[in-house]
Structures are given as C-alpha cells and as structure tokens.
Design an enzyme around this catalytic site. Sequence first.
Site, PDB file in Angstrom:
ATOM      1  N   LYS A  18     -12.331  -1.345   3.621  1.00 60.19           N
ATOM      2  CA  LYS A  18     -11.798  -0.510   2.541  1.00 60.19           C
ATOM      3  C   LYS A  18     -12.839  -0.447   1.421  1.00 60.19           C
ATOM      4  O   LYS A  18     -13.868   0.198   1.602  1.00 60.19           O
ATOM      5  CB  LYS A  18     -10.425  -1.041   2.127  1.00 60.19           C
ATOM      6  CG  LYS A  18      -9.401  -0.789   3.244  1.00 60.19           C
ATOM      7  CD  LYS A  18      -7.995  -1.226   2.931  1.00 60.19           C
ATOM      8  CE  LYS A  18      -7.042  -0.751   4.031  1.00 60.19           C
ATOM      9  NZ  LYS A  18      -6.330  -1.845   4.688  1.00 60.19           N
TER      10      LYS A  18
ATOM     11  N   SER B  50       0.800  -1.224   0.000  1.00 56.73           N
ATOM     12  CA  SER B  50       0.000   0.000   0.000  1.00 56.73           C
ATOM     13  C   SER B  50       0.833   1.273   0.000  1.00 56.73           C
ATOM     14  O   SER B  50       0.320   2.342  -0.301  1.00 56.73           O
ATOM     15  CB  SER B  50      -0.942   0.001   1.197  1.00 56.73           C
ATOM     16  OG  SER B  50      -0.199   0.033   2.386  1.00 56.73           O
TER      17      SER B  50
ATOM     18  N   HIS C 201      -6.126  -4.257  -0.027  1.00 61.50           N
ATOM     19  CA  HIS C 201      -6.134  -3.153  -1.001  1.00 61.50           C
ATOM     20  C   HIS C 201      -6.438  -3.650  -2.404  1.00 61.50           C
ATOM     21  O   HIS C 201      -5.953  -3.069  -3.386  1.00 61.50           O
ATOM     22  CB  HIS C 201      -4.793  -2.409  -0.979  1.00 61.50           C
ATOM     23  CG  HIS C 201      -4.638  -1.470   0.181  1.00 61.50           C
ATOM     24  ND1 HIS C 201      -5.289  -0.251   0.246  1.00 61.50           N
ATOM     25  CD2 HIS C 201      -3.933  -1.585   1.327  1.00 61.50           C
ATOM     26  CE1 HIS C 201      -4.965   0.352   1.385  1.00 61.50           C
ATOM     27  NE2 HIS C 201      -4.154  -0.441   2.061  1.00 61.50           N
TER      28      HIS C 201
HETATM   29  C1  LIG Z   1      -5.917  -2.272   6.086  1.00 61.99           C
HETATM   30  C2  LIG Z   1      -5.155  -3.530   6.103  1.00 61.99           C
HETATM   31  C3  LIG Z   1      -5.303  -4.474   7.122  1.00 61.99           C
HETATM   32  C4  LIG Z   1      -6.171  -4.217   8.314  1.00 61.99           C
HETATM   33  O1  LIG Z   1      -7.510  -4.337   7.978  1.00 61.99           O
HETATM   34  P1  LIG Z   1      -8.602  -3.986   9.106  1.00 61.99           P
HETATM   35  O2  LIG Z   1      -9.811  -4.725   8.668  1.00 61.99           O
HETATM   36  O3  LIG Z   1      -8.744  -2.517   9.112  1.00 61.99           O
HETATM   37  O4  LIG Z   1      -8.060  -4.502  10.386  1.00 61.99           O
HETATM   38  C5  LIG Z   1      -4.608  -5.664   7.029  1.00 61.99           C
HETATM   39  N1  LIG Z   1      -3.785  -5.920   5.991  1.00 61.99           N
HETATM   40  C6  LIG Z   1      -3.594  -5.023   5.000  1.00 61.99           C
HETATM   41  C7  LIG Z   1      -2.665  -5.353   3.870  1.00 61.99           C
HETATM   42  C8  LIG Z   1      -4.262  -3.798   5.028  1.00 61.99           C
HETATM   43  O5  LIG Z   1      -4.053  -2.918   4.058  1.00 61.99           O
END
Ligand SMILES: *Cc1c(COP(=O)(O)O)cnc(C)c1O
Length: 392
Positions: free
Chosen positions: A239, A180, A208
């Site tokens: 997301k 990311s 992502h």
């Molecule tokens: C955002 C993200 C997480 C965490 O996800 P949540 O549901 O907010 O805990 C885990 N791994 C990656 C690669 C992320 O980008």
Amino acid sequence: MKKIDRILNSELEKIKNQGTYKSERIIETAQKAEINVLGKKVLNFCANNYLGLANNPEIRKAAITAIEEWGFGLGSVRFICGTQTIHKELEEAVSNFLQKEDTILYSSCFDANGGLFETILSKEDAVFSDELNHASIIDGIRLCKAAKYRYKNCDMVDLENQLKKSSARIKLIATDGVFSMDGTIAPIDKIIKIAAKYDALVMVDDCHATGFIGSTGKGSGEHHNVLNKVDIITSTFGKALGGASGGFVSASSNIIETLRQKSRPYLFSNSLAPTLVVACLKAFEIINNDTGLISKLHDNTNYFRQKILEVGFEIKGNSHPIVPIMIYDAKKTVALSEMLLEKNIYVIPFSFPVVPKNQARIRVQLSSIHNRKQLDYAIEAFHDCGKTLNII
Ligand SMILES: *Cc1c(COP(=O)(O)O)cnc(C)c1O
C-alpha cells in the site's frame, strides 16, 4: 462439461444474479493519479497508493539498480539460500521505523497474518478479534488452536466483557489499525489500557496506516501515542510503502525468532524478490527524510473531506485518506460511480456483502500525488452527479 464446471458455473451465475460479481477493470498505464481506463484518461481515487510511491522516480530507480546488483530472484526460501544482505537490511529498517526488536518479512501481509497466530498461540491461549478484522486475520485465527472470541467493532465494553470470561494462559487482542471500509482508526490507546488490565497482548494489522498515519507515519499506534505498547505489528509493502507487494511482522525478538523457526508461509514460500526489497528500503528512506509527502496527503484529505461535506454528502471517519461517501442505496451507488466515470473520475462503489446491507458507499481514497485542481474537479463532479441522481 465436467461435473465441477457445471457446479461452479451455476454458482457463478448465482453471484452474477445477486449483483456481487466482481469484474476487473483494466488499467492501461502505470499506477498514478491519472491513469488510462477503457482507453481514456481518468482521475484515480481508488488506489492504496497513499504517498504516490507506486510510481515514484526514486523508487523506480532503486528497483532497477537492485536488479542489476542483486538479480531478479533467489529461487529459494529464506532459510536455504534466500537471505541476502538486503533482506536483513529491510528487516532492520522496519524494526527501527516501528521501534520493535525485530522484524520478519513475508510475501504479503495476508501471509504474515496467516502464519502468525498458529505459530505463537496454542490451545491454552485465547485470541480476541474485532468483528470487522481483515479476512487474513480471520483466516490466520482459524488456523490456530487458541480459544476464539469476537468483539463488536471498536466496542471497548464488549472487548472487556469477553476478556473477563477468559482465564487463558496468553490472551491476544487482534485488531486492524484502520478499518478500510469506514476509514476509521481503531482506538489503540483504549485497547492498550484494557489489555494492561487483563494482562493481554495487542496485535495491530496496520496495512492502511504504516507510512502515513501518526505524526511520522508509524501508524495507528503512533497516532494514539502508544506505539511502543503495541506488542505485534503486521503490515504490508503493498500500500503506502511502494505498493508492490510483501508484508511483515514486527515484534519482540522471541516472537520473531519463533516465527522464523515455525511460521509456515515463511518457511515454505519463496523469499522476497531483491527489486522489492531494495525499493522498500528506499520507501523507508523517503518517509524517514520527511519530504513533505505525509503532510501533503493529510492536506489533501482534510481539503477533500471538508469540501465534500460542504457539497452536501455524508461521509464516515474523520481524518483518514479513506473517505467513505455514504449513499446507502446500492443501485444509486453504482449509478453514481458510473456517472462519475463518464466524467473521468474513477471510484469504486461498495455494497453488501462487502459492507452491511443498506450501507452502500463510494470509497474515495486520497493520495499525496493528487493536486488541488484534480481534487476540485472531483468535488465538482460529485456535486453535479449527486444533484442529477437526487442524492444531495
Ligand atoms: C491489504 C490488507 C492486507 C493484505 O495485505 P497484502 O500484503 O496485500 O497481502 C491485510 N490486512 C489488511 C488490514 C489490509 O488492508
């Protein structure tokens, strides 16, 4: 002051002096393309709201209806009295979407990753982890007893060298589907090939990517045409899939059943609230019906990437709506983001230790809810501020 307050206070001072202190900006509206920050309207280019579902009218309506039908909460973990029809429906919807046998819901993807490795791996096993993997994968792996190997970011030669060293019972390769900070999609096809050669399993954290990467939004595996070869997919509802919260693991029935029996963040944490569950079901319905959101997102991404290059900035990645605009110098990056905010463009500067030293950048994130006028305005602002600061 108690001793702990004195100690922590001086540590906090240190963080401030290093310039890595994170203050939270207050958003005074719902999550949208145009939000209010510091009492003024700004264009938002830093949300993970890739498909704009965070404030989509259908999703909002689904959430309201859910409260009326299923209530606000369950006050229980899943295995006591916290599993409703809708939880099973959402698990099935995710499994169908990702073409996996079964799915288990968690409160977050952080929990999904935290509860995965120690449950399915033991000391006879080994895990091979990309050096840039998300903190939750790193923590999850820390909790397990398997032998731990780390390979250089997306470096297939290094991965193969590490795999050669191991004679473990189960070998599991773990990678982010998208990194990311760089906006790069992991080479899942190559990882699958190497995994086959060394009889390893492949786990992809597709936070992502789920919902918008790949021709029908099924993520980095679909992008590389190997979705059915990825053994374990973890991802988030926080997301693209509505942006509220919640996560999941999708994999074979045996893996999922084992997680239901033994995974600690699943067993010992409350079940997902009905509003989230029903709204997430709606998110899959919207994505499956392909309402043009995904292609709009990619049109916006391609447009922005091309225009920002034309203006003279250097960017990373090649097709992801995360567009890292490389400035390199940390102070200049902060100055640029502040100048952009004056022009009502809200973006976040990233510098060490979030990214390597002298690799400071502004991370722009596109969404399908941005319109051309907003993109043009942002590009012009980047151009003007970039010139003023002698970056371009
Ligand atoms: C955002 C993200 C997480 C965490 O996800 P949540 O549901 O907010 O805990 C885990 N791994 C990656 C690669 C992320 O980008």
